[in-house]
Design a protein around this motif. Structure first.
Motif, mmCIF file in Angstrom:
data_model
loop_
_atom_site.group_PDB
_atom_site.id
_atom_site.type_symbol
_atom_site.label_atom_id
_atom_site.label_comp_id
_atom_site.label_asym_id
_atom_site.label_seq_id
_atom_site.Cartn_x
_atom_site.Cartn_y
_atom_site.Cartn_z
ATOM 1 N N ARG A 109 0.826 -1.214 0.000
ATOM 2 C CA ARG A 109 0.000 0.000 0.000
ATOM 3 C C ARG A 109 0.859 1.262 0.000
ATOM 4 N N GLU A 110 1.955 1.243 0.736
ATOM 5 C CA GLU A 110 2.818 2.422 0.794
ATOM 6 C C GLU A 110 3.352 2.783 -0.588
ATOM 7 N N VAL A 111 3.734 1.762 -1.365
ATOM 8 C CA VAL A 111 4.221 2.032 -2.717
ATOM 9 C C VAL A 111 3.085 2.544 -3.598
ATOM 10 N N LEU A 112 1.923 1.903 -3.506
ATOM 11 C CA LEU A 112 0.791 2.323 -4.327
ATOM 12 C C LEU A 112 0.366 3.750 -3.998
ATOM 13 N N ASP A 113 0.347 4.084 -2.719
ATOM 14 C CA ASP A 113 -0.105 5.417 -2.303
ATOM 15 C C ASP A 113 0.935 6.502 -2.567
ATOM 16 N N SER A 114 2.184 6.110 -2.755
ATOM 17 C CA SER A 114 3.245 7.102 -2.919
ATOM 18 C C SER A 114 3.284 7.708 -4.318
ATOM 19 N N GLY A 115 2.666 7.054 -5.274
ATOM 20 C CA GLY A 115 2.730 7.527 -6.645
ATOM 21 C C GLY A 115 4.009 7.119 -7.359
ATOM 22 N N ALA A 116 4.827 6.268 -6.725
ATOM 23 C CA ALA A 116 6.081 5.823 -7.342
ATOM 24 C C ALA A 116 5.783 4.934 -8.537
ATOM 25 N N PRO A 117 6.675 4.889 -9.530
ATOM 26 C CA PRO A 117 6.464 3.994 -10.677
ATOM 27 C C PRO A 117 6.512 2.546 -10.229
ATOM 28 N N LEU A 118 5.700 1.722 -10.869
ATOM 29 C CA LEU A 118 5.645 0.306 -10.502
ATOM 30 C C LEU A 118 6.613 -0.542 -11.315
ATOM 31 N N GLN A 119 7.072 -0.026 -12.437
ATOM 32 C CA GLN A 119 7.982 -0.783 -13.290
ATOM 33 C C GLN A 119 9.017 0.167 -13.865
ATOM 34 N N VAL A 120 10.278 -0.045 -13.502
ATOM 35 C CA VAL A 120 11.360 0.830 -13.982
ATOM 36 C C VAL A 120 12.554 0.008 -14.450
ATOM 37 N N MET A 121 12.304 -1.232 -14.848
ATOM 38 C CA MET A 121 13.380 -2.147 -15.248
ATOM 39 C C MET A 121 14.399 -2.239 -14.111
ATOM 40 N N ASP A 122 15.662 -1.847 -14.330
ATOM 41 C CA ASP A 122 16.633 -1.970 -13.244
ATOM 42 C C ASP A 122 17.145 -0.612 -12.768
ATOM 43 N N LEU A 123 16.348 0.438 -12.964
ATOM 44 C CA LEU A 123 16.738 1.736 -12.432
ATOM 45 C C LEU A 123 16.717 1.702 -10.907
ATOM 46 N N THR A 124 17.624 2.438 -10.283
ATOM 47 C CA THR A 124 17.686 2.475 -8.829
ATOM 48 C C THR A 124 16.516 3.268 -8.275
ATOM 49 N N THR A 125 15.875 2.729 -7.257
ATOM 50 C CA THR A 125 14.778 3.416 -6.564
ATOM 51 C C THR A 125 14.970 3.241 -5.068
ATOM 52 N N PRO A 126 14.324 4.069 -4.251
ATOM 53 C CA PRO A 126 14.400 3.860 -2.802
ATOM 54 C C PRO A 126 13.906 2.488 -2.380
ATOM 55 N N VAL A 127 12.902 1.961 -3.086
ATOM 56 C CA VAL A 127 12.358 0.643 -2.748
ATOM 57 C C VAL A 127 13.395 -0.446 -3.013
ATOM 58 N N GLU A 128 14.059 -0.365 -4.161
ATOM 59 C CA GLU A 128 15.088 -1.351 -4.472
ATOM 60 C C GLU A 128 16.255 -1.257 -3.496
ATOM 61 N N ASP A 129 16.665 -0.045 -3.160
ATOM 62 C CA ASP A 129 17.770 0.142 -2.232
ATOM 63 C C ASP A 129 17.449 -0.461 -0.866
ATOM 64 N N ALA A 130 16.212 -0.273 -0.417
ATOM 65 C CA ALA A 130 15.802 -0.832 0.870
ATOM 66 C C ALA A 130 15.809 -2.354 0.831
ATOM 67 N N PHE A 131 15.365 -2.932 -0.289
ATOM 68 C CA PHE A 131 15.357 -4.389 -0.399
ATOM 69 C C PHE A 131 16.784 -4.947 -0.344
ATOM 70 N N VAL A 132 17.691 -4.355 -1.127
ATOM 71 C CA VAL A 132 19.065 -4.857 -1.163
ATOM 72 C C VAL A 132 19.713 -4.734 0.213
ATOM 73 N N THR A 133 19.464 -3.628 0.884
ATOM 74 C CA THR A 133 20.019 -3.437 2.224
ATOM 75 C C THR A 133 19.538 -4.516 3.178
ATOM 76 N N GLU A 134 18.251 -4.811 3.128
ATOM 77 C CA GLU A 134 17.691 -5.837 4.016
ATOM 78 C C GLU A 134 18.198 -7.225 3.636
ATOM 79 N N LEU A 135 18.304 -7.504 2.334
ATOM 80 C CA LEU A 135 18.802 -8.804 1.898
ATOM 81 C C LEU A 135 20.230 -9.034 2.387
ATOM 82 N N LEU A 136 21.081 -8.027 2.282
ATOM 83 C CA LEU A 136 22.466 -8.178 2.721
ATOM 84 C C LEU A 136 22.549 -8.446 4.222
#
Length: 491
Positions: A109-136
């Motif tokens: 819901r946070e992503v949907l409500d934020s207005g962020a793009p849902l598909q950006v191929m492999d461009l860096t986004t705050p969502v991707e950065d947070a995922f990689v940080t948590e995965l590591l």
């Protein structure tokens, strides 16, 4: 235990979840009303028929589990007919936190409500950065300190193919060694095929195992026989031969019948690959994110791989896959695949990884898994149709067996059922009792349990009661029924 309602305790009794499509919701209500009124045709009845007409017969789950789910929460699925089921398939292990977990829904819901793009191929986004940080944060320290994360297509096959391309580019070599009956996806590039293990571009070697050992022995002796065989393949120096580009293995061979590989063997594979500078790839597509009692199943052995293949649960119920590899394997070649930046899956995945880590759900899976194995091994002692019970954490397999009577003339003219037929019968009996289980293995004779990591003690008891009742019913209905093991046959 033949009732139709499956509450099971905990939060599994939720009557609805936000975010379901209104059209599907309306169809479900129509189906329930039609069923109650006794209408000749309901939406619940016609949906599977339409699916049969529109889609190919490759729908394995739909054939075995004639359920039309309309709502789900935690461990529980509610069908269009109003019945509730305890789901121990969990999207083939995809649902680490069960259906519609609050932290996953909130992240989406946070992503949907934020207005962020849902598909950006492999461009860096705050969502991707947070995922990689948590995965590591979740990786074994020996890998996390010098790891890179490479996204690829979302199917489980995609990261296996990506890992193969990675090690081939890094080493300049071509062969990848896999193991017999391993399941690394569905494409020719991702799967090990038959043939001469010394000549095939993607060769295969036998796994040692406790049951059905390829060497005819089990335990340490099986490992002692297997390791030199692997070494001989890696050391083949005939003209035109070279070291392999990599070796790929599964810590638990889930699709092959839930077969954990011996930890000592995994350590040997790490040793012989490291000595020869051959990258070791560990496929954690089904075993990762706490499923086996550690965050990553390879941690049971203490081994640090060079490459981790990840999919299923890392997307928090949405399609996502990635390859984690040592930094020095990076060659800079571009990746492939349009759907490498699924923002909703990255958000759901980061929330799932964090929740599993913070709430120590891997330890919970280890404790409950031990309890499940202990009780189910009692079935092997009690019923002749249960040949073996095995697994790790909340990845459990119950192998069904049938006696070999092919040389006997059956008294009633009917041959005893095959092990696959017994497993299918157990699956049907479980469904009648409100329990959804899977059937797997090369012979389709292993009933598999993959409950979500949030399953409670109360729900576990409900699952075990229903499964035990189903097994007893099938065992007693066999034409070749024999007394329980340990019991004295009548004179």
């Amino acid at each position: 235990m033949s009732g139709g309602s499956a509450s099971g305790g905990g939060n599994s009794g939720s009557t609805g979840c936000k975010g379901l499509a209104s059209e599907a919701h309306a169809r479900a209500r129509t189906a329930q009303k039609s069923t109650q009124k006794g209408a000749p045709k309901s939406e619940q009845e016609s949906a599977p028929k339409r699916q049969t007409a529109r889609e190919p017969s490759a729908r394995t789950y739909a054939r075995a589990l004639p359920v039309v789910p309309v709502r789900a929460r935690g461990l529980t699925i509610e069908g269009a007919d109003g019945r509730r089921y305890l789901d121990c398939v969990s999207g083939a292990g995809t649902l680490a936190l069960g259906h519609n977990h609050p932290v996953v829904l909130e992240a989406i819901r946070e992503v949907l409500d934020s207005g962020a793009p849902l598909q950006v191929m492999d461009l860096t986004t705050p969502v991707e950065d947070a995922f990689v940080t948590e995965l590591l944060r979740t990786l074994p320290p020996g890998l996390a300190h010098h790891a890179r994360v490479r996204f690829c297509g979302p199917a489980g096959t995609d990261p296996v193919a990506t890992a193969g391309r990675l090690v081939r580019a890094a080493t300049g070599r071509t062969r990848v060694i896999a193991f017999t009956d391993a399941h690394h996806g569905t494409t020719a590039e991702a799967c090990a095929g038959p043939g001469d293990t010394r000549d095939a571009p993607l060769a295969s070697l036998p796994y040692p195992q406790e049951r059905h050992c390829p060497f005819g022995v089990a335990g340490e002796r099986g490992v002692e026989l297997d390791v030199p065989w692997a070494e001989s393949v890696l050391d083949d120096r005939r003209p035109g031969k070279e070291l392999p580009a990599g070796v790929i293995l599964e810590p638990v061979r889930s699709e092959s019948g839930v077969l954990p590989v011996p930890d000592v063997w995994t350590r040997h594979m790490r040793r012989i690959t490291a000595e020869r500078s051959v990258p070791l790839i560990v496929d954690e597509t089904e075993t990762g994110v706490g499923r086996t009692g550690t965050f990553w199943a390879v941690e049971h052995s203490g081994v640090v791989p060079d490459v981790l293949v990840l999919s299923k649960a890392i997307g928090g119920s949405l399609p996502l896959a990635a390859v984690v590899h040592r930094d020095d394997l990076h060659t800079g070649e571009p990746g492939t695949g349009t759907f490498r930046g699924n923002q909703l899956a990255l958000a759901a995945g980061a929330a799932t990884l964090a929740h599993v880590r913070e709430h120590r759900l891997a330890e919970h899976a280890a404790a409950l898994g031990s309890r499940i194995l202990a009780r189910l091994r009692g079935l092997a002692d009690a019923f002749g149709c249960v040949g073996d019970v095995r697994g790790r954490g909340l990845m459990i397999g119950v192998e069904l067996t049938a006696p070999d009577r092919t040389r006997d003339a059956p008294a009633n003219g009917v041959r005893p059922g095959t092990a696959a037929e017994l497993a299918a019968a157990v699956q049907r009996e479980c469904l009648r009792r409100g329990l959804i289980v899977d059937v797997t293995g090369p012979s389709a004779n292993v009933v598999r349990l993959l409950p979500p990591l949030i399953v409670t003690e109360e729900q576990t008891t409900a699952v075990l009661d229903r499964l035990a009742d189903a097994v007893e019913t099938v065992d007693r209905s066999r034409g070749d029924h024999a007394p329980p093991r340990g019991a004295c046959a009548a004179p």
